[in-house]
Motif scaffolding. Structure first.
Motif, mmCIF file in Angstrom:
data_model
loop_
_atom_site.group_PDB
_atom_site.id
_atom_site.type_symbol
_atom_site.label_atom_id
_atom_site.label_comp_id
_atom_site.label_asym_id
_atom_site.label_seq_id
_atom_site.Cartn_x
_atom_site.Cartn_y
_atom_site.Cartn_z
ATOM 1 N N LEU A 115 -4.236 -25.808 -34.497
ATOM 2 C CA LEU A 115 -3.866 -24.904 -33.410
ATOM 3 C C LEU A 115 -2.408 -24.467 -33.529
ATOM 4 N N ALA A 116 -1.514 -25.427 -33.764
ATOM 5 C CA ALA A 116 -0.086 -25.081 -33.836
ATOM 6 C C ALA A 116 0.173 -24.109 -34.984
ATOM 7 N N LEU A 117 -0.451 -24.371 -36.141
ATOM 8 C CA LEU A 117 -0.256 -23.460 -37.274
ATOM 9 C C LEU A 117 -0.774 -22.062 -36.947
ATOM 10 N N SER A 118 -1.941 -22.015 -36.325
ATOM 11 C CA SER A 118 -2.549 -20.715 -36.023
ATOM 12 C C SER A 118 -1.737 -19.965 -34.974
ATOM 13 N N ILE A 119 -1.283 -20.694 -33.951
ATOM 14 C CA ILE A 119 -0.479 -20.050 -32.906
ATOM 15 C C ILE A 119 0.811 -19.489 -33.503
ATOM 16 N N GLY A 120 1.353 -20.211 -34.502
ATOM 17 C CA GLY A 120 2.582 -19.750 -35.157
ATOM 18 C C GLY A 120 2.344 -18.732 -36.258
ATOM 19 N N ASN A 121 1.069 -18.300 -36.405
ATOM 20 C CA ASN A 121 0.720 -17.337 -37.470
ATOM 21 C C ASN A 121 1.146 -17.831 -38.845
ATOM 22 N N ILE A 122 0.967 -19.116 -39.064
ATOM 23 C CA ILE A 122 1.332 -19.696 -40.363
ATOM 24 C C ILE A 122 0.045 -19.885 -41.180
ATOM 25 N N ASP A 123 -0.012 -19.242 -42.333
ATOM 26 C CA ASP A 123 -1.199 -19.354 -43.187
ATOM 27 C C ASP A 123 -1.331 -20.770 -43.720
ATOM 28 N N PHE A 124 -2.546 -21.288 -43.709
ATOM 29 C CA PHE A 124 -2.767 -22.613 -44.291
ATOM 30 C C PHE A 124 -4.213 -22.724 -44.747
ATOM 31 N N GLU A 125 -4.402 -23.645 -45.676
ATOM 32 C CA GLU A 125 -5.761 -23.913 -46.134
ATOM 33 C C GLU A 125 -6.340 -24.971 -45.205
#
Ligand SMILES: N[C@@H](CCC(=O)N[C@@H](CS)C(=O)NCC(=O)O)C(=O)O
Length: 209
Positions: free
Chosen positions: A21-31
């Protein structure tokens, strides 16, 4: 660009979910590497502590949910800059790890009667205590958010715990345990669920399934 990879179970919960959630909210691409619980025995030996989540930063493997979450919280603007507000966040997240560890023991119990007794004891004791304390902390910090008067990584961890407890998926733990001990956590659950960034994440997840 830095390559991030989260390895966790293939359900939308647990220790991995606040990181997603935190990565997605921050618009940070991740696998987002998800695997079935049934495959844990083959994944565990590939991890440093035989545990998940793990988080890779350009191939370097990092462990520990709260450490990862603080890092991605800083990247995504969901961790307070003010040290005291950050302390509020950390307190909640570390306490949550403690109660999760108490419950985790019961997942390893194969004897159903032993598990029932252990879960009922947890419900009457530590689970109720932690729910009450979290409710009191929320109240003391203004009633809406656990730190910084806004959504932070602490809210992401707690709302998933509340969501899990109220789902009734934890056998032998009454579904109304949060309602009985900390009704304000139910309002907090709604507040986080309907936060635009969180709602947008789950809308995207629903589109994918
Ligand atoms: N201290 C670790 C604990 C991680 C943990 O216990 N993960 C669970 C899955 S949610 C696990 O891998 N359990 C298997 C085990 O400990 O044997 C953290 O906070 O990330």
């Amino acid at each position: 660009m830095t390559h991030y990879k989260l390895t966790y179970f293939d359900f939308d919960g647990g220790r991995g979910e606040p990181i997603r959630l935190a990565l997605s909210i921050g618009n940070i691409d991740f696998e987002d590497y998800r695997f079935p619980v049934s495959e844990f025995s083959s994944v565990a030996p590939t991890t440093p502590f035989r545990q998940v989540p793990t988080f890779e930063v350009d191939g370097e493997v990092i462990t520990q949910t709260n450490a990862i979450l603080r890092y991605v919280g800083i990247l995504s603007g969901l961790y307070p800059e003010d040290p005291f507000q950050a302390l509020y966040c950390d307190e909640v997240m570390d306490a949550l790890n403690d109660i999760l560890a108490k419950v985790a023991v019961t997942f390893r119990m194969e004897d159903e009667e032993e598990k029932r007794q252990a879960r009922e004891a947890l419900a009457a004791g530590p689970l109720s205590l932690y729910a009450r304390r979290f409710g009191e902390m929320l109240e003391a910090r203004g009633g809406n958010w656990f730190a910084d008067d806004r959504l932070t990584i602490a809210d992401l961890r707690i709302f998933l715990w509340t969501r899990n407890l109220t789902s009734g998926l934890l056998d032998h733990v009454p579904k109304n345990i949060v309602e009985l001990n900390a009704p304000n956590l139910l309002a907090h659950l709604d507040r986080v669920t309907s936060h635009p960034a969180v709602a947008a994440y789950y809308a995207r997840r629903a589109d994918k399934s």
